[in-house]
Design an enzyme around this catalytic site. Structure first.
Site, PDB file in Angstrom:
ATOM      1  CG  LEU A 197       6.843   7.051  13.215  1.00 28.85           C
ATOM      2  CD1 LEU A 197       8.120   6.277  13.693  1.00 28.85           C
ATOM      3  CD2 LEU A 197       6.167   7.710  14.445  1.00 28.85           C
ATOM      4  N   GLY A 198       5.615   9.428   9.130  1.00 31.23           N
ATOM      5  CA  GLY A 198       5.926  10.559   8.252  1.00 31.23           C
ATOM      6  C   GLY A 198       5.104  11.842   8.090  1.00 31.23           C
ATOM      7  CD  GLN A 199       4.496  16.746   4.643  1.00 29.11           C
ATOM      8  OE1 GLN A 199       4.665  15.920   3.505  1.00 29.11           O
ATOM      9  NE2 GLN A 199       4.019  17.898   4.367  1.00 29.11           N
ATOM     10  CG  ASP A 252       7.618   4.805   9.971  1.00 29.77           C
ATOM     11  OD1 ASP A 252       6.760   5.525   9.704  1.00 29.77           O
ATOM     12  OD2 ASP A 252       8.760   4.521   9.456  1.00 29.77           O
ATOM     13  NE  ARG A 286      11.417   8.098  11.310  1.00 31.48           N
ATOM     14  CZ  ARG A 286      11.085   8.707  12.375  1.00 31.48           C
ATOM     15  NH1 ARG A 286      11.349   8.276  13.641  1.00 31.48           N
ATOM     16  NH2 ARG A 286      10.136  10.048  12.231  1.00 31.48           N
ATOM     17  CG  ASP A 330      10.782  -3.641   6.242  1.00 25.83           C
ATOM     18  OD1 ASP A 330      10.086  -3.291   5.129  1.00 25.83           O
ATOM     19  OD2 ASP A 330      11.773  -4.001   6.178  1.00 25.83           O
ATOM     20  CE1 TYR A 344       6.427   9.074  -4.515  1.00 22.79           C
ATOM     21  CE2 TYR A 344       5.884  11.047  -5.780  1.00 22.79           C
ATOM     22  CZ  TYR A 344       5.628  10.336  -4.805  1.00 22.79           C
ATOM     23  OH  TYR A 344       4.689  10.751  -3.839  1.00 22.79           O
ATOM     24  CE  LYS A 403       3.206   7.280  -4.581  1.00 27.03           C
ATOM     25  NZ  LYS A 403       2.694   6.812  -3.354  1.00 27.03           N
TER      26      LYS A 403
END
Ligand code: NAD
Ligand code: AKB
Length: 324
Positions: free
Chosen positions: A10-12, A34, A36, A53, A142, A146
């Site tokens: 559901l993200g970008q 997702d 959520r 999750d 972050y 990565k």
């Protein structure tokens, strides 16, 4: 055909990747998931959606086994700015989530796409045309996740033969789903505010050059890499890819070609500025070009024109671009 599972769908990136995968492989073969629940306003294609999750390894294994999943596009993660405010959660989602995905992939013989980021580099890496292979000492949680993720994916390929692949995305610009809390988000917000109010206050300062890419090219990169001949891939999990290296004032000037009254001000966010200053100005993506034919379609002028046109329609703003 084995099914394709998208985590963090559901993200970008996920909302647009889901449509592209459905178009290419059939809606019945794509599962979006997702943490959520899906809302009415989510612009995701109408394929099967399952709550998941990724920090729950049992849940991941159950879905992969039950639906005969063969490929996982693993997008669930916390982005750079959010990760700096919640480093412990970022570690859990970005690292443990990836580890569980890789373990399930090992057990059920799935291939895995995981995006890394320009955030995998730190201040000590060369900032201009940052090479494919160079020092990586990021200073953010972050970035730490990565780099560790790139290495973990390499390890699962070498040690267990899991078909892992990935790119280091730059900041992604798109009009369907808003970005999820990154340092490059200004490059999306600026277009929304140009359409809504013809002014924008930028949280990064003038002269902050970062690599960016328009979403259609980012989606093409993911699918093209997953379909690439594995014999040609030397850098499986962390291909530098880029389309353009730009600073806030450069996007602003491009927007003014379409909206002459557009104004930009600056109110610097020291946390995101420090993150941006530690990232490359531009990447050298020649390995991706050589090993799997990476070639972006959109440069700044085409991207900006398309963003403004699509967002005007989405935000129902007529007449603003009529003089063109
Ligand atoms: P996003 O923040 O828009 O979406 C991430 C999604 O993951 C969200 O929908 C969120 O609900 C979900 N999520 C969070 N925790 C989860 C969990 N525990 N289990 C399952 N889902 C969970 O992010 P995005 O921009 O779509 O990025 C996807 C991947 O691409 C990330 O790994 C990100 O680091 C990487 N990336 C993105 C960009 C960019 O500019 N968008 C650039 C470089 C790399
Ligand atoms: C972020 O700013 O965190 C992301 C990225 C470049 O990884 N957009």
């Amino acid at each position: 055909m084995n099914k394709i599972l998208i985590t963090g769908a559901l993200g970008q990136i996920g909302t647009e990747l889901a449509s592209a995968l459905c178009e290419r492989y059939g809606q019945e073969n794509v599962i979006a998931s997702d943490v959520r629940p899906k809302k009415e306003t989510d612009e995701i294609v109408d394929c099967l959606f399952i709550p998941l999750d990724v920090t729950n390894p049992k849940g991941v294994a159950e879905i992969v086994q039950k639906h005969n999943v063969g490929t996982i596009y693993h997008l669930a993660a916390l982005l750079s700015a959010v990760a700096e405010t919640k480093p412990q959660i970022a570690w859990n989602v970005n690292m443990n989530g990836l580890y569980y995905i890789l373990e399930v992939a090992r057990e059920f013989h799935c291939s895995v796409f995981t995006p890394s980021s320009i955030g995998a580099f730190g201040i000590s890496a060369p900032h201009d045309r940052t090479p494919q292979e160079t020092i990586q000492r990021p200073s953010t949680m972050y970035g730490v996740t990565k780099v560790a993720g790139e290495l973990l994916c390499d390890y699962y390929f070498k040690r267990f033969g899991v078909d892992t692949r990935g790119v280091r995305y730059p900041g992604l610009i798109s009009y369907k789903t808003l970005p999820g809390g990154g340092t490059t988000d200004y490059a999306v917000e600026i277009f929304y505010e140009a359409i809504r109010s013809q002014k924008y206050t930028c949280f990064l300062k003038e002269g902050t050059y970062l690599d960016m890419m328009y979403m259609p090219d980012a989606i093409d990169a993911a699918i093209r890499l997953m379909e690439a001949n594995p014999d040609r891939l030397k850098h499986r999990n962390a291909f530098n890819v880029t389309s353009m290296s730009i600073a806030p004032e450069v996007i602003s000037a491009e927007i003014r070609k379409h909206i002459p009254e557009f104004e930009m001000n600056y109110r610097i966010d020291p946390i995101r500025q420090a993150i941006a200053d530690s990232w490359p100005n531009s990447l050298d993506d020649s390995a991706a070009r050589e090993e799997w034919g990476w070639k972006p379609t959109f440069k700044l002028p085409e991207m900006a024109a398309d963003m403004l046109e699509k967002l005007s329609k989405k935000l129902n703003v007529n007449n603003l671009l009529d003089h063109e």
